[in-house]
Design a protein around this motif. Structure first.
Motif, PDB file in Angstrom:
ATOM      1  N   ARG A 114       0.831  -1.209   0.000  1.00  0.00           N
ATOM      2  CA  ARG A 114       0.000   0.000   0.000  1.00  0.00           C
ATOM      3  C   ARG A 114       0.861   1.253   0.000  1.00  0.00           C
ATOM      4  NH1 ARG A 114      -3.241  -2.960   3.686  1.00  0.00           N
ATOM      5  NH2 ARG A 114      -2.263  -1.880   5.437  1.00  0.00           N
ATOM      6  N   LEU A 117       2.151   1.632  -3.475  1.00  0.00           N
ATOM      7  CA  LEU A 117       1.069   2.102  -4.342  1.00  0.00           C
ATOM      8  C   LEU A 117       0.858   3.604  -4.179  1.00  0.00           C
ATOM      9  CD1 LEU A 117      -1.387   1.682  -6.214  1.00  0.00           C
ATOM     10  CD2 LEU A 117      -2.717   1.099  -4.178  1.00  0.00           C
ATOM     11  N   ALA A 208      -3.833  -1.223  -8.113  1.00  0.00           N
ATOM     12  CA  ALA A 208      -4.573  -1.744  -6.966  1.00  0.00           C
ATOM     13  C   ALA A 208      -5.099  -3.151  -7.240  1.00  0.00           C
ATOM     14  CB  ALA A 208      -5.734  -0.810  -6.626  1.00  0.00           C
TER      15      ALA A 208
END
Length: 229
Positions: A114, A117, A208
């Motif tokens: 995450r 990302l 994602a």
């Protein structure tokens, strides 16, 4: 004589403040087009690399082997590759120290991906806020230049004993050029801001989706290894 004036003549005969406004708008337009071209190239390249890496990822290659290939050029990773590298690296590290607690392994792995990302999306959005700013304020800067020009033209008109349209037309035309330049800077900036933002959103969705699919694979591996023990 006035009928032979060109746009350049009108601009050069404008007041100092009007010329300054036009130069500001010209600079904003050049800067926005430079960023538009650069961001378009970056996003196209990011999309191409994402497709290329995912084709490699789903080709059936062993993930450990893919990790070694990616690690060999870890300083040049972007997009899905960077997410994969961060996730697999954290997964391997946590799996060695928490092999009996797969939940902890997956929590740490997901957190690492995450973070990657988020950083990748921030990189893709570089300079996009500037385009939004140009698109929103350029018309007002152009309008400011127009107001200045018309004020100057009417002040000059009031000082004339026999004013005619021909004597004030160049001044008014110069004032209106500022508005035109404001729109010339704003319209492409708004159009490409929306277009590039849409591309960023699609890439973010791609990243994602890959992250979720990769997490599922690692999740199965973590729990399978724990059951074998």
């Amino acid at each position: 004589m006035n009928s032979e004036l060109t746009v350049l003549d009108i601009i050069l005969n404008s007041g100092a403040l009007e010329i300054m406004v036009m130069l500001i708008l010209l600079g904003m337009s050049i800067a926005s087009w430079t960023m538009i071209i650069k961001r378009s190239q970056v996003l196209s390249e990011a999309s191409r690399k994402a497709i290329q890496f995912e084709d490699r990822f789903w080709s059936g290659i062993d993930l450990s082997q893919l990790y070694k290939e990616v690690q060999a050029r870890k300083d040049d990773l972007t997009g899905s590759e960077q997410i994969f590298y961060s996730g697999f690296k954290e997964f391997a590290r946590l799996h060695r120290s928490n092999d009996k607690v797969p939940e902890a392994v997956m929590e740490g792995t997901s957190r690492a991906m995450r973070v990657s990302l988020s950083k990748e999306v921030d990189e893709l959005e570089t300079n996009l806020p500037f385009l939004a700013t140009v698109g929103s304020i350029s018309p007002y800067i152009g309008l400011f230049g127009t107001v200045l020009g018309i004020m100057t033209a009417f002040i000059a008109l009031g000082a004339m004993k026999q004013p005619t349209l021909a004597t004030v037309a160049p001044g008014i035309a110069g004032a209106l050029i500022a508005t035109a330049m404001g729109l010339f800077a704003a319209i492409p900036a708004v159009m490409f801001y929306n277009r590039l933002t849409n591309k960023v959103s699609k890439l973010e969705h791609t990243y994602a989706t890959f992250m979720e699919e990769f997490s599922s694979i690692l999740h199965r591996q973590a729990f399978a290894a724990n059951q074998e023990k």
